[in-house]
Write an enzyme that holds these catalytic residues in place. Sequence first.
Site: not given
Ligand code: PEP
Length: 249
Positions: A9, A11, A93, A95, A165, A171, A211
């Site tokens: 992803n 972003k 998501h 975000e 998630e 992140g 992560s």
């Molecule tokens: C994400 O953007 O869905 C995500 C899991 O980010 P990260 O892997 O950076 O934690």
Amino acid sequence: MRKQIIVGNWKMFKTNSQAVEFIKSVDSKVNKDSNIIAGIAVPSIMLSDVQKVAKNIVISAQNCYFEKEGAFTGEISIPMLQDLNVKYVVIGHSERRDIFGETDEMINNKVKALLLSNITPILCCGESLETYESGKTIEWVKSQITKDFAGVSPEDAKKVVIAYEPIWAIGTGKVATPEIAQNVCKEIRNIIKDIYNEQVANEILIQYGGSVKPENIKDILDQADIDGALVGGASLIEDSYLGLVNYKG
Ligand code: PEP
């Protein structure tokens, strides 16, 4: 045996030319013979150009709107995505939910509209740190999933990819332990079984996100109810992306 699906992803990172260079460089190095679907969700402005160079990597969008067309300035419609042969869209998501105020009702409309158009929603769910610490994770994801799947038939439900998630792991470098991730993904499968039936629960793909890196992907994907990963930061670097999608199970 369920397939595995590992999706980067991106972003709001990279320019169009950087994205095309990245895909050109890694696409032929993705192991085609594995049981893994390798994908990248790119910003919508890049979809057209990266589609032209991606052969082994499945290109995904990061969002869409559920109406076919109309006065929705700034939005991307499903027919626009179909025209570019996009097969996956990340929906809901955290975000999008937290920064842009997307509700479960909007997310449900998007899931239904995508399924009608034969595009696979990668439907995100997951709890905040506060919810996690108060022991209400399962209650929270159950509420999200129940609302997000409302009105979706069993035949369609099994086409959805669920991405669990935990927001506190996105992140932050704070990965949920494989045991925590497995436990929630197993509960999600049970929630799907309760809403639908055992067959849908057994067939639906469930990713973990938060992560994930080449160093920890195997431990996470070794878990019985985890069928893949949605990966932000670690998908932005070529070697790291290849380390994820070509991981040895
Ligand atoms: C994400 O953007 O869905 C995500 C899991 O980010 P990260 O892997 O950076 O934690």
